[in-house]
Design an enzyme around this catalytic site. Sequence first.
Site, mmCIF file in Angstrom:
data_model
loop_
_atom_site.group_PDB
_atom_site.id
_atom_site.type_symbol
_atom_site.label_atom_id
_atom_site.label_comp_id
_atom_site.label_asym_id
_atom_site.label_seq_id
_atom_site.Cartn_x
_atom_site.Cartn_y
_atom_site.Cartn_z
ATOM 1 N N VAL A 73 2.957 -6.190 20.044
ATOM 2 C CA VAL A 73 3.293 -7.037 21.194
ATOM 3 C C VAL A 73 2.943 -8.504 20.964
ATOM 4 O O VAL A 73 3.400 -9.370 21.714
ATOM 5 C CB VAL A 73 2.623 -6.528 22.490
ATOM 6 C CG1 VAL A 73 3.113 -5.133 22.837
ATOM 7 C CG2 VAL A 73 1.095 -6.576 22.389
ATOM 8 N N TYR A 100 -12.223 -11.508 24.707
ATOM 9 C CA TYR A 100 -11.633 -10.493 25.584
ATOM 10 C C TYR A 100 -11.717 -10.936 27.040
ATOM 11 O O TYR A 100 -10.732 -10.867 27.785
ATOM 12 C CB TYR A 100 -12.363 -9.164 25.385
ATOM 13 C CG TYR A 100 -11.802 -8.025 26.206
ATOM 14 C CD1 TYR A 100 -10.691 -7.314 25.767
ATOM 15 C CD2 TYR A 100 -12.395 -7.651 27.411
ATOM 16 C CE1 TYR A 100 -10.177 -6.264 26.506
ATOM 17 C CE2 TYR A 100 -11.883 -6.603 28.163
ATOM 18 C CZ TYR A 100 -10.772 -5.912 27.707
ATOM 19 O OH TYR A 100 -10.270 -4.879 28.456
#
Length: 256
Positions: A62, A156
């Site tokens: 992706v 993250y």
Amino acid sequence: MRLQGRVALITGTGSGIGRATALRFAAEGARIVGVDIAPSNEETVDAVRAAGGEAIAVRADVAVESDVAAAFGRAEAEYGGIDVAFNNAGIMLDADTDAIATADETIDRTFGVNVKGVLYGCRYAVEAMRRRGGGSIINTASFVASVGAATPQIAYTASKGAVLSLTRELAVVHARENIRVNALSPGPLRTEMLMSFLDTPEKRHRRLVHVPMGRFGEADEMASAALFLASDDSSYMTGANLQVDGGLTAAYVTPE
């Protein structure tokens, strides 16, 4: 059968939330386009078919726009359109720590998958849904976008904050095109990704002490939340952040 006759493209279907959601959406009548870079994606699609559902597997990274474009193109060619896009694929790397120690390579790879991957998914979903007359986009964020932690994973955490901002912006831009865009923010889950990181009882306890419900969530519970956002049950929701976290982001002092 809340998704009867609809086509759902889901990224990250090789494991965890993505796999559970593919199975749940298929049980609700959707045709599934499972997108993942992992070979286990084929196993998920086989499981959907074994349960009586209809699904195809597409291998894609992706973080690579051409891969995402090809996945959406395959979905439209195979099923004639896309009604639901669940941009769920994400990574959390071991080398992701604090702002001082985390290397650029870790930051770039994390943002490539978790932010650019979601952006690409939204880009091609919007184009496909315009041809369809509308649809529902769901982006996986995280509880870490709403709270800070003394055990940092800076890339993250920042990437999931970006997902929330991206979701709100797209929701407003496309609200009058019958395209809804919402975020799903899971709490800590008993998935392979997190359990491989929390690999000792001490590490797991360090998290659970902050969760009022006192347990890790399950991938199936996130699939139920994603189903709500994908279906007409949430028809007046866009730009929302659905927090499914055992009460973590609501907590100050937890029960003893």
